[in-house]
Design a protein around this motif. Structure first.
Motif, mmCIF file in Angstrom:
data_model
loop_
_atom_site.group_PDB
_atom_site.id
_atom_site.type_symbol
_atom_site.label_atom_id
_atom_site.label_comp_id
_atom_site.label_asym_id
_atom_site.label_seq_id
_atom_site.Cartn_x
_atom_site.Cartn_y
_atom_site.Cartn_z
ATOM 1 N N GLY A 130 10.652 -0.594 6.003
ATOM 2 C CA GLY A 130 10.492 0.290 4.860
ATOM 3 C C GLY A 130 10.669 -0.470 3.563
ATOM 4 N N SER A 131 11.142 0.215 2.530
ATOM 5 C CA SER A 131 11.262 -0.406 1.208
ATOM 6 C C SER A 131 12.164 0.469 0.360
ATOM 7 C CB SER A 131 9.882 -0.513 0.565
ATOM 8 O OG SER A 131 9.436 0.791 0.218
ATOM 9 N N ARG A 132 12.056 0.309 -0.944
ATOM 10 C CA ARG A 132 12.865 1.136 -1.846
ATOM 11 C C ARG A 132 12.005 2.201 -2.524
ATOM 12 N NH1 ARG A 132 14.856 -1.201 -7.260
ATOM 13 N NH2 ARG A 132 14.238 0.889 -7.849
ATOM 14 N N VAL A 133 10.710 2.228 -2.227
ATOM 15 C CA VAL A 133 9.838 3.210 -2.872
ATOM 16 C C VAL A 133 9.443 4.305 -1.868
ATOM 17 C CG1 VAL A 133 8.960 1.575 -4.566
ATOM 18 C CG2 VAL A 133 7.750 1.838 -2.400
ATOM 19 N N MET A 175 -0.088 -8.995 4.748
ATOM 20 C CA MET A 175 1.152 -8.475 5.340
ATOM 21 C C MET A 175 2.316 -9.474 5.271
ATOM 22 S SD MET A 175 1.120 -5.282 6.386
ATOM 23 C CE MET A 175 1.923 -4.859 7.954
ATOM 24 N N LYS A 217 6.541 6.055 -1.790
ATOM 25 C CA LYS A 217 5.171 5.973 -1.297
ATOM 26 C C LYS A 217 4.929 4.600 -0.705
ATOM 27 C CE LYS A 217 1.558 8.562 -2.859
ATOM 28 N NZ LYS A 217 0.615 8.928 -3.942
ATOM 29 N N ASN A 218 4.924 4.551 0.616
ATOM 30 C CA ASN A 218 4.816 3.272 1.299
ATOM 31 C C ASN A 218 4.208 3.514 2.675
ATOM 32 O OD1 ASN A 218 5.138 0.769 2.454
ATOM 33 N ND2 ASN A 218 7.339 1.012 2.790
ATOM 34 N N VAL A 219 3.021 2.988 2.900
ATOM 35 C CA VAL A 219 2.406 3.112 4.229
ATOM 36 C C VAL A 219 2.084 1.730 4.789
ATOM 37 C CG1 VAL A 219 1.510 5.427 3.850
ATOM 38 C CG2 VAL A 219 0.075 3.486 3.254
ATOM 39 N N THR A 220 2.891 0.748 4.398
ATOM 40 C CA THR A 220 2.628 -0.627 4.814
ATOM 41 C C THR A 220 3.258 -0.901 6.183
ATOM 42 O OG1 THR A 220 3.000 -1.076 2.466
ATOM 43 C CG2 THR A 220 2.513 -2.947 3.872
ATOM 44 N N GLY A 221 2.439 -0.997 7.198
ATOM 45 C CA GLY A 221 2.962 -1.227 8.549
ATOM 46 C C GLY A 221 3.532 0.064 9.134
ATOM 47 N N TYR A 222 4.114 -0.066 10.329
ATOM 48 C CA TYR A 222 4.666 1.127 10.979
ATOM 49 C C TYR A 222 5.894 1.644 10.231
ATOM 50 C CZ TYR A 222 1.816 -0.374 14.937
ATOM 51 O OH TYR A 222 0.780 -0.749 15.729
ATOM 52 N N ASP A 223 6.082 2.938 10.308
ATOM 53 C CA ASP A 223 7.211 3.590 9.646
ATOM 54 C C ASP A 223 8.452 3.447 10.527
ATOM 55 O OD1 ASP A 223 8.910 5.134 8.165
ATOM 56 O OD2 ASP A 223 7.505 6.800 7.903
ATOM 57 N N LEU A 224 8.974 2.220 10.591
ATOM 58 C CA LEU A 224 10.133 1.977 11.453
ATOM 59 C C LEU A 224 11.417 2.659 10.972
ATOM 60 C CD1 LEU A 224 9.617 -1.709 12.673
ATOM 61 C CD2 LEU A 224 8.838 0.433 13.693
ATOM 62 N N VAL A 256 -3.121 -0.216 5.328
ATOM 63 C CA VAL A 256 -3.356 -1.667 5.362
ATOM 64 C C VAL A 256 -4.774 -1.932 5.861
ATOM 65 C CG1 VAL A 256 -2.631 -3.849 6.421
ATOM 66 C CG2 VAL A 256 -0.920 -2.137 5.785
ATOM 67 N N GLN A 301 7.187 -5.270 14.739
ATOM 68 C CA GLN A 301 6.161 -4.217 14.659
ATOM 69 C C GLN A 301 5.131 -4.399 15.771
ATOM 70 O OE1 GLN A 301 4.671 -2.974 10.864
ATOM 71 N NE2 GLN A 301 6.389 -3.848 9.752
ATOM 72 N N THR A 346 0.826 -1.201 0.000
ATOM 73 C CA THR A 346 0.000 0.000 0.000
ATOM 74 C C THR A 346 0.863 1.255 0.000
ATOM 75 O OG1 THR A 346 -1.677 1.283 1.217
ATOM 76 C CG2 THR A 346 -0.375 -0.278 2.512
ATOM 77 N N GLY A 347 0.520 2.163 -0.912
ATOM 78 C CA GLY A 347 1.288 3.390 -1.059
ATOM 79 C C GLY A 347 0.714 4.543 -0.275
#
Lengths: 496, 404
Positions: free
Chosen positions: B147-150, A438, B152-159, A430, A450, A425-426
């Motif tokens: 996180g990731s390489r992109v 997930m 725009k990412n809101v998947t899970g907490y922003d660790l 979620v 998490q 998700t961008g």
């Protein structure tokens, strides 16, 4: 459909007692228990999921929020926070045994500070209302989710909302300077403020996008920006998505970061054009909308460079906006893409994954195959600049099995996003929707960490349970790792 | 010299932490060790260094992303990006010279762990805004992917945000994924001379609230040796495409017409000025003075400075349009002046960036938090590092010892 946690029978039994206690905290009409009055709160913008909440509580002060949460904490009652209810992922879907904490009465802008370029607002203030409050002085709040007329700034913080301008100006997290939050224990904390960084761990960054699982936001301080003197948009049509994608890569590689850079595919272009008559070319397979902002000379200069790059990639139609009306018209089609698709299909399901931009041709091709496999049409709108895809899956909920097929196709698309190096998700979150996916993106180890962070805020999992995490381990189970007398789990491994 | 471990890959980093767990040996997490003097002294005899994790995983300029080993030298990162016309837009500071070391040392991990954002921060965001993903080993010995390489990412907490600025107390970074951006084609700086502090703040505010995209706003009060010896200097930077810079330069000169004598600098002189502001060069000497970093609401800057001058006779300067204040406190004051300094601060926070080890052991280097917030931060730390093995004592006094 995603299964929600089993309601706590004991809480259901205590409903009246809980309502009476909370009514003492939030007097008057602050506690809603009448079934007909609960109806409007049954779902958010992910309307396929519905559930009547145990009751709705509408506090008006932070002290009330604190007292409600403290009561719920002490009495083991679950709480689901809600802003304007525009979540596309079911982030504020009620639970049968949970208090729905509506923040709609927190609707005041508290402070406008032009010298420090900040606005402090209560969480129920809409995203657009912040810009409205400061535009008279030439300022605006940059993140602009398409629901900005309705969505609340508190919800934006919870979801880390984006918008078409976040390529250049960032997401909510890059534009929030401070929050006041209330933990489930009732503790009131302030993180950040008008200064530009917070001391200690970046808990503000952690709270932003935490989907209402860590605390309830009761105040938000955002930074505002001076409005660019000029903004113009260029419409560019291409014979293939591949050519359009290459054009996007080339624009960015040449050092240009447009204010917005959007792509639509053939079905989305047609649906939007039929709906708003924005003047989109219908003989193309991909359309780019590229917006450039800044001083007029810069905008003119960049438009000429963007057009030259587009020529190189075989652009078939180019139109540049020459007035604010025309720029608005170019955007009108894009911004109405969702309802436009709604006109050509009884139902549609909006997805939200992000991919590394260069993977677009591959992803579009694989999506086409998936679309055929499931027998459902897909239209694509795409924040091309930052790789955020919004495939719209067309289906008919009245046909048996089509909703399930649409959900399965959606899940396949999101897994594809992860497979090519992207994410589930961008910007939509979620929530309930992508909860069970997930593990596609995170290992069990990652998810457990998490969850441990969640436990640091809410050890009993009372805040917004059933969202984001597929399995709720009890915090004690995640527990502490004990190494006794140097005995390691894998003694066979070589050590330093 | 303390025990030094330099894992060659993520798997050996996991083993190093597992081994420390088994023997309850606290670890000081480092890169090149150039910022070991920033923070409280760490109660650890074993160092775990990221310096051998220095390879580029990928750098894709057209995707605006770099993934590299956490120990990659910052100078190498900057050179690599520079070749593609890009940079790290948060303008990472080089604290080396201030802390008594050479310039140009340090790793990507150090920049991220200490969250070092430079003058462009108000315009382009902080370090945390450019960290997309972190792979790291927690104090439990778990290799985590966050996180990731992109972007725009809101998947899970922003660790990644939580791990950025955690000063090596939550996890040992093995790799970092950062957002890269096009470097500006041209940069110029308008230098105004002779403004008083309050007026300078007002002028910087006027520039920052305009639509001219000012990407640096600093004020050096008169008397900073080598920088503003005779008269104060107020610096306003414009960056971007040449055609745009020229246009905004004319507009800025018009906006500030008649305010003070001014001149325009560019090229190496412009670059050197901002490097000095970024790296706290005006306060390197005298080396015996303590140096504090204060983060305040920009409009309050001059008032805070006035109180500090009165209480402690500090010398200092402003960045971030007044929101970031650097001050030097003469050696005569007990506890580096912590008490009077924090009392004079009002809202915001103060961090002791340079002081002798004994002072940093005795004084809260990082700003004291409310009991509820401190307790939450401790629970968060506990969630990553339950045995308190990573950087014990670095951020919070009284946390020196690993759990018994």
């Amino acid at each position: 459909m995603v299964a929600m946690p089993q309601p706590d029978a004991d809480v259901l039994r205590r409903r009246q007692e809980i309502a009476a206690a909370l009514s003492r905290i939030v007097p008057g009409e602050g506690v809603i228990t009448v079934p007909t009055a609960l109806k409007p709160y049954e779902s958010d913008a992910l309307t396929a999921y519905r559930q009547t909440p145990l009751m709705v509580v509408l506090p008006e002060t932070v002290q009330q929020v604190s007292a409600v949460l403290r009561y719920c904490h002490e009495h083991g009652v679950r709480v689901v926070p809600r802003g304007s209810g525009t979540s596309l992922s079911g982030g504020s879907l009620p639970l049968a045994d949970a208090v729905l904490l509506g923040m709609g009465k927190f609707n005041r802008v508290l402070d406008i500070d032009y010298a420090n370029r900040t606005v402090t607002a209560q969480p129920g203030v809409t995203n657009l209302a912040i810009t409205r409050a400061v535009e008279g002085r030439g300022f605006y709040y940059a993140p602009d989710p398409s629901s900005q007329i309705a969505c609340s700034i508190g919800g934006n913080v919870a979801e880390n909302s984006g918008g078409v301008h976040c390529l250049k100006y960032g997401l909510t997290t890059n534009n929030v300077l401070g929050v006041e939050i209330v933990l489930i224990t009732g503790e009131i904390l302030r993180l950040g403020g008008k200064h530009l960084d917070a001391e200690g761990y970046d808990l503000l960054g952690l709270i932003t996008g935490s989907e209402g699982l860590l605390g309830v936001v009761t105040e938000v301080t955002v930074r505002i920006l001076s409005k660019p003197t000029t903004a113009r948009a260029v419409l560019m049509g291409f014979a293939s998505s591949l050519a359009a994608g290459d054009c996007v890569a080339d624009i960015i590689a040449s050092g240009i970061i447009p204010a917005g850079l959007e792509m639509m595919d053939g079905p989305a272009i047609k649906a939007a054009e039929d709906f708003v008559h924005a003047g989109y070319p219908l003989d193309v397979e991909a359309l780019l909308i590229c917006e450039l902002d800044g001083p007029a000379v810069e905008v003119d200069y960049l438009i000429s460079r963007v057009c030259a790059i587009a020529e190189k990639h075989g652009v078939t139609t180019v139109r540049t906006s020459n007035s604010e009306e025309e720029r608005a018209l170019f955007w009108a089609g894009r911004k109405a893409a969702f309802p436009a698709v709604g006109r050509i299909s009884p139902d549609y399901y909006c997805m939200d994954g992000t991919i590394p931009r260069k993977k677009l041709p591959l992803v579009l091709e694989r999506m086409q195959e998936l679309s055929q496999k499931y027998g459902l049409r897909v239209a694509n709108v795409f924040h091309a600049g930052d790789g955020n895809l919004h495939p719209l899956i067309l289906y008919d909920a009245n046909k048996p099995g089509e909703l399930e097929a649409a959900e399965a196709l959606g899940a396949d698309i999101l897994c594809l996003c992860v497979e090519v190096g992207g994410v589930l998700t961008g910007e939509h979150g979620v929530g309930v929707e992508k909860r069970d996916l997930m593990p596609e993106q995170f290992s069990e180890t990652d998810l457990n960490q998490q969850l441990r962070v969640k436990c640091a805020f809410d050890a009993e999992h009372l805040l917004n349970p059933g969202k984001v995490f597929p399995v709720l381990h009890r915090c004690a189970e995640l527990g502490r790792m004990h190494v006794h007398h140097g005995a390691l789990p894998h003694p066979e491994l070589p050590r330093f | 010299m303390a025990d030094l471990l330099e894992p060659q890959d993520a798997a050996s980093a996991v083993e190093a932490v597992a081994d420390a767990l088994a023997s309850r040996t606290p670890l000081e997490l480092t890169g090149h060790g150039s910022k070991r003097g920033y923070g409280r002294p760490v109660a650890a005899t074993r160092q775990l260094s990221a310096r051998m994790l220095a390879a580029v995983d990928f750098y894709e300029p057209e995707e605006l992303v770099l993934k590299a080993g956490a120990g990659m030298p910052l100078a190498e990162v900057e050179a690599l990006l520079g070749k593609a016309g890009q940079h790290l837009a948060f303008e990472p500071m080089d604290l080396g010279p201030l802390l008594g070391g050479p310039a140009g040392a340090g790793t990507l991990a150090g920049v991220v762990a200490c969250s070092l954002s430079g003058p462009r921060r108000p315009f382009a965001g902080a370090a945390r805004d450019h960290v997309l993903g972190i792979e790291a080993v927690s104090g439990r010995g778990d290799l985590l992917t966050t996180g990731s390489r992109v972007v725009k990412n809101v998947t899970g907490y922003d660790l990644p945000k939580l791990l950025t600025g955690s000063f090596g107390t939550l996890a040992f970074y093995t790799s970092l994924t950062l957002k890269t951006l096009p470097a500006p084609e041209r940069a110029v700086t308008l230098v105004l001379e002779g403004l008083g502090d309050q007026t300078a703040i007002e002028i910087m505010t006027r520039a920052l609230t305009s639509a001219l995209e000012v990407s640096g706003a600093a004020h050096l009060p008169a008397g900073l040796a080598g920088y503003s010896d005779g008269a104060s200097r107020t610096l306003l930077r414009l960056e971007g495409f040449a055609v745009s810079v020229a246009d905004r330069q004319a507009a800025l000169e018009k906006l500030l017409a008649g305010v003070a004598p001014c001149r325009m600098v560019e090229g190496e002189e412009c670059k050197a000025l901002w490097q000095a502001v970024r790296d706290v060069r005006p306060l390197i000497e005298p080396a015996a003075s303590a140096v504090w970093r204060l983060s305040v609401a920009p409009s309050e800057g001059a008032k805070v400075m006035a109180r500090l001058r009165q209480a402690l006779g500090v010398s200092g300067y402003y960045d971030w349009g007044g929101g970031l204040i650097w001050v030097a406190v003469a050696p005569g004051f007990a506890d580096a002046g912590a008490g009077p300094l924090r009392a004079a601060l009002g809202e915001g926070h103060a961090t002791l960036v340079r002081a002798p080890e004994a002072v940093r052991a005795a004084v809260p280097v990082f700003h004291p938090q409310s009991p509820a917030l401190a307790a939450l931060a401790a629970r968060v730390k506990d969630s990553f590092d339950p045995e308190n093995l990573l950087g014990p004592g670095r951020m919070v006094a009284g946390s020196e010892r690993a759990r018994g």
